[in-house]
Design a protein around this motif. Structure first.
Motif, mmCIF file in Angstrom:
data_model
loop_
_atom_site.group_PDB
_atom_site.id
_atom_site.type_symbol
_atom_site.label_atom_id
_atom_site.label_comp_id
_atom_site.label_asym_id
_atom_site.label_seq_id
_atom_site.Cartn_x
_atom_site.Cartn_y
_atom_site.Cartn_z
ATOM 1 N N THR A 131 70.885 35.497 39.612
ATOM 2 C CA THR A 131 71.025 35.755 41.055
ATOM 3 C C THR A 131 71.852 34.654 41.691
ATOM 4 O OG1 THR A 131 68.995 34.561 41.580
ATOM 5 C CG2 THR A 131 68.806 36.937 41.152
ATOM 6 N N ALA A 132 72.437 34.995 42.842
ATOM 7 C CA ALA A 132 73.240 34.017 43.590
ATOM 8 C C ALA A 132 73.255 34.416 45.065
ATOM 9 C CB ALA A 132 74.661 33.940 43.048
ATOM 10 N N THR A 133 73.423 33.437 45.956
ATOM 11 C CA THR A 133 73.542 33.692 47.402
ATOM 12 C C THR A 133 75.007 33.575 47.799
ATOM 13 O OG1 THR A 133 71.315 32.850 47.847
ATOM 14 C CG2 THR A 133 72.858 32.935 49.698
ATOM 15 N N ILE A 134 75.504 34.644 48.389
ATOM 16 C CA ILE A 134 76.893 34.667 48.868
ATOM 17 C C ILE A 134 76.861 34.424 50.378
ATOM 18 C CG2 ILE A 134 79.056 35.941 48.907
ATOM 19 C CD1 ILE A 134 77.943 35.358 46.115
ATOM 20 N N SER A 135 77.505 33.364 50.831
ATOM 21 C CA SER A 135 77.447 32.964 52.244
ATOM 22 C C SER A 135 78.807 33.146 52.925
ATOM 23 C CB SER A 135 77.010 31.495 52.356
ATOM 24 O OG SER A 135 75.759 31.293 51.724
ATOM 25 N N ASN A 136 78.776 32.937 54.276
ATOM 26 C CA ASN A 136 79.992 32.982 55.109
ATOM 27 C C ASN A 136 80.732 34.307 54.993
ATOM 28 O OD1 ASN A 136 79.597 30.286 56.004
ATOM 29 N ND2 ASN A 136 80.535 29.526 54.107
ATOM 30 N N ILE A 137 79.961 35.389 54.959
ATOM 31 C CA ILE A 137 80.560 36.731 54.917
ATOM 32 C C ILE A 137 80.816 37.175 56.357
ATOM 33 C CG2 ILE A 137 80.296 39.104 54.135
ATOM 34 C CD1 ILE A 137 78.170 38.054 52.153
ATOM 35 N N PRO A 138 82.061 37.476 56.745
ATOM 36 C CA PRO A 138 82.342 37.918 58.117
ATOM 37 C C PRO A 138 81.598 39.212 58.438
ATOM 38 C CG PRO A 138 84.369 37.334 56.965
ATOM 39 C CD PRO A 138 83.288 37.368 55.928
ATOM 40 N N ILE A 139 81.091 39.287 59.675
ATOM 41 C CA ILE A 139 80.377 40.489 60.127
ATOM 42 C C ILE A 139 81.367 41.397 60.850
ATOM 43 C CG2 ILE A 139 78.513 41.369 61.571
ATOM 44 C CD1 ILE A 139 77.147 38.636 61.225
ATOM 45 N N GLN A 140 81.444 42.635 60.408
ATOM 46 C CA GLN A 140 82.351 43.605 61.019
ATOM 47 C C GLN A 140 81.612 44.358 62.122
ATOM 48 O OE1 GLN A 140 84.151 46.113 58.057
ATOM 49 N NE2 GLN A 140 84.868 44.382 56.808
ATOM 50 N N ILE A 141 82.124 44.217 63.378
ATOM 51 C CA ILE A 141 81.513 44.889 64.534
ATOM 52 C C ILE A 141 82.587 45.752 65.179
ATOM 53 C CG2 ILE A 141 80.231 44.578 66.682
ATOM 54 C CD1 ILE A 141 79.623 41.724 65.751
ATOM 55 N N THR A 142 82.364 47.055 65.185
ATOM 56 C CA THR A 142 83.363 47.993 65.708
ATOM 57 C C THR A 142 82.744 48.854 66.796
ATOM 58 O OG1 THR A 142 84.418 48.074 63.528
ATOM 59 C CG2 THR A 142 85.002 49.801 65.116
ATOM 60 N N LEU A 143 83.349 48.774 68.023
ATOM 61 C CA LEU A 143 82.906 49.638 69.112
ATOM 62 C C LEU A 143 83.533 51.012 68.955
ATOM 63 C CD1 LEU A 143 83.283 47.187 72.149
ATOM 64 C CD2 LEU A 143 81.217 47.681 70.821
ATOM 65 N N SER A 144 82.933 52.000 69.599
ATOM 66 C CA SER A 144 83.468 53.366 69.525
ATOM 67 C C SER A 144 84.789 53.450 70.269
ATOM 68 C CB SER A 144 82.471 54.352 70.135
ATOM 69 O OG SER A 144 82.370 54.143 71.537
ATOM 70 N N SER A 177 82.055 35.516 39.559
ATOM 71 C CA SER A 177 83.360 35.843 40.151
ATOM 72 C C SER A 177 83.246 36.486 41.530
ATOM 73 C CB SER A 177 84.138 36.776 39.214
ATOM 74 O OG SER A 177 83.443 38.010 39.076
ATOM 75 N N ILE A 178 82.016 36.661 42.055
ATOM 76 C CA ILE A 178 81.832 37.326 43.362
ATOM 77 C C ILE A 178 82.162 36.348 44.488
ATOM 78 C CG2 ILE A 178 80.168 38.393 44.923
ATOM 79 C CD1 ILE A 178 78.664 39.383 42.476
ATOM 80 N N SER A 179 82.875 36.876 45.542
ATOM 81 C CA SER A 179 83.167 36.086 46.750
ATOM 82 C C SER A 179 82.779 36.911 47.980
ATOM 83 C CB SER A 179 84.649 35.739 46.815
ATOM 84 O OG SER A 179 85.428 36.897 47.061
ATOM 85 N N ALA A 180 82.906 36.288 49.151
ATOM 86 C CA ALA A 180 82.570 36.979 50.412
ATOM 87 C C ALA A 180 83.434 38.215 50.619
ATOM 88 C CB ALA A 180 82.734 36.010 51.581
ATOM 89 N N ASP A 181 84.601 38.262 50.020
ATOM 90 C CA ASP A 181 85.490 39.415 50.185
ATOM 91 C C ASP A 181 84.973 40.661 49.477
ATOM 92 O OD1 ASP A 181 87.184 37.824 51.666
ATOM 93 O OD2 ASP A 181 88.405 37.271 49.921
#
Length: 421
Positions: free
Chosen positions: A44-57, A88-92
C-alpha cells in the motif's frame, strides 16, 4: 615438450571473492524481480497532492457564477497493488472530483463531498481509502466590477494664508471581485500623513483603503483594486479675499449700478501665485446686458468671471445679484434711418439702409427721459459678420443715448440693409 594447460576446478571459483560478489548480486536481483511480478506481493501507499477537479454546470457558468475560493485545493488517497505497479503511481493517475458542484445554481458557500477514481481503469492498483479530506468548502458568486471616486483621507495641515488643492494621480479606483463582497464597499479613500505645515507643493504615495457604510475599513483578499497605491499631489498657493464687482454691457455711463444693486456674496477667496495675487483687486461677474433690463426689480443668478491664472476657493461659481430699478420709467421714441451708422463693413462692399425708422424704448430716470429726443439717440449696426455676402440682410442694431445720461435702450433691434460689392 608441450606445456600442459591448467585444469578448471569449480571449487576455485567459490574461493574467488569477486566471483562470489557478482553471483550474489545476480541472485538478489533475480529474486527481487520475481517477487515484484508476483501477484501475491502486494503493498500500500499514500498518494498526496492530487488536484481536486471542481466543475460548475454550464447553466451556472452562463449565469455568471464562478468559484472564488476552494478551487485550488488538493487531497490524498491510499492505494494498494503490486509493489512494482505501486512504485510508479503519481498524482496524475488519480482523479478526485466533487460531483455535487454540478448542481450549484446560486451564489453562496458550499461543502462538497469528494470521490476518487483511477484515470486509467486498466492500471494494476486499487484505491482502498476514502479521500482525505473527504469534504471541502468553496465559495461561489458572480463577478462584479464597480468604480468609485477617490476620497481624500490624508492627514495634513496648511499654513495660514495658504490653500492646498488635492490632485491625486488617479481620481477613481475600480473594485472587482465577488458581487456580495463588492456590494459591501461604500467608498474608496487614500490614507497617509504629511508632517509639518504646507506652504509649498508636496506629494505623498498613499495606500488605497476600502470603507463600508459605517466608515469601517474593509479587508478582503477576494477583492482586486485597479490601483493599490495612489500618489497624492498637493498644489499650495497663497490666497486672499477680494470684492466682487458687477460687470455690465450696454449700460449708460451715467448710471452707477452699485447704487441700485446688491451682490450676495459680495466677496470671494482667490488663490494664485503671489505676483498675480498682489495685482488682483477684485473679480467681476459675467456681464449683465442692460438691453434686457427694464424699469423693474430683478433677482439674477450671475456667473463669476474668474481669471484663468486664479483659483476660486470659495466653492461658489455664481452670485445672487438683486437690481431694483422700479423707480425708473420708460419712453418710446421714433428714430429715423438718418442716424443709423454701419460699422465694421469691409471696404469691398457698399450698403444702403432699407429700414426707414424704428421705435426705440428708453429706460431711465423720469427727469432725464423728459428732455431726451430722437436727436439724442445714436445707432450702430455691426456688419462684422458679413463675409462674401451680398443682397438684403438683417443685422443687429445697438441704440445708445448721447452724453452722460443714466438712460439706455431696452430691447433687441434689427435693421435691414442691402449689401453690394
Amino acid at each position: 615438450m608441450k606445456n600442459r594447460r591448467p585444469s578448471f576446478r569449480l571449487s576455485r571459483l567459490f574461493k574467488n571473492n569477486k566471483f562470489l560478489i557478482i553471483i550474489s548480486l545476480v541472485i538478489s536481483i533475480s529474486v527481487w524481480v520475481a517477487m515484484s511480478f508476483s501477484d501475491s506481493n502486494e503493498t500500500t501507499a499514500t498518494i498526496s497532492n492530487i488536484p481536486i477537479q471542481i466543475t460548475l454546470s454550464d447553466d451556472a457558468v452562463d449565469n455568471g457564477l464562478q468559484i472564488f475560493t476552494g478551487n485550488d485545493q488538493t487531497a490524498s488517497v491510499t492505494v494498494s497493488g503490486n509493489r512494482l505497479a505501486i512504485g510508479s503511481i503519481s498524482a496524475d493517475d488519480i482523479v478526485i472530483s466533487a460531483p455535487t458542484a454540478g448542481t450549484i445554481a446560486t451564489s453562496g458557500n458550499y461543502a462538497l463531498s469528494l470521490t476518487a477514481k483511477k484515470l486509467n481503469q486498466a492500471d494494476r492498483f486499487e484505491i482502498t481509502s476514502t479521500v482525505s479530506p473527504s469534504v471541502i468548502n468553496i465559495f461561489v458568486d458572480q463577478l462584479k466590477e464597480q468604480t468609485f471616486n477617490v476620497v481624500n483621507k490624508i492627514t495634513y495641515k496648511v499654513s495660514d494664508g495658504y490653500h492646498a488643492s488635492f490632485n491625486p494621480s488617479a481620481t477613481s479606483v475600480t473594485v472587482s471581485g465577488p458581487k456580495t463582497e463588492v456590494d459591501k464597499v461604500a467608498s474608496v479613500g487614500i490614507v497617509g500623513e504629511i508632517k509639518g505645515e504646507l506652504k509649498d507643493n508636496a506629494s505623498l504615495d498613499c495606500d488605497v483603503k476600502l470603507y463600508d457604510n459605517s466608515g469601517g475599513v474593509i479587508s478582503s483578499n477576494l477583492l482586486t483594486l485597479s490601483d493599490d497605491t495612489i500618489t497624492a499631489n498637493f498644489s499650495v498657493l497663497p490666497y486672499k479675499e477680494v470684492p466682487i464687482k458687477i460687470a455690465c454691457k450696454n449700460k449708460p455711463d451715467g448710471l452707477n449700478i452699485d447704487d441700485y444693486a446688491t451682490i450676495i456674496p459680495d466677496k470671494i477667496k482667490i488663490a494664485a501665485k503671489k505676483d498675480v495675487l498682489d495685482k488682483l483687486e477684485s473679480v467681476s461677474t459675467s456681464a449683465i446686458d442692460f438691453s434686457t433690463i427694464s424699469n423693474e426689480s430683478y433677482d439674477l443668478e450671475v456667473d463669476l468671471d474668474i481669471p484663468s491664472n486664479c483659483t476660486n476657493i470659495s466653492n461658489t461659481d455664481s452670485v445672487d445679484v438683486k437690481i431694483n430699478l422700479s423707480s425708473f420709467t420708460k419712453k418710446t421714441l421714433k428714430v429715423k434711418k438718418d442716424i443709423f451708422e454701419v460699422k465694421n463693413l469691409s471696404s469691398e462692399y457698399s450698403y444702403s439702409i432699407a429700414t426707414d425708422s424704428l421705435n426705440v424704448t428708453l429706460v431711465g430716470p423720469k427727469s432725464e427721459l423728459a428732455d431726451i429726443t430722437s436727436s439724442d439717440i445714436l445707432c450702430e449696426i455691426d456688419a462684422s459678420s458679413i463675409e462674401k455676402t451680398t443682397g438684403s440682410i438683417s443685422l443687429p442694431a445697438t441704440f445708445t443715448v448721447s452724453g452722460d445720461a443714466a438712460c439706455w435702450a431696452y430691447g433687441k433691434y434689427e435693421v435691414n440693409i442691402s449689401i453690394n460689392e
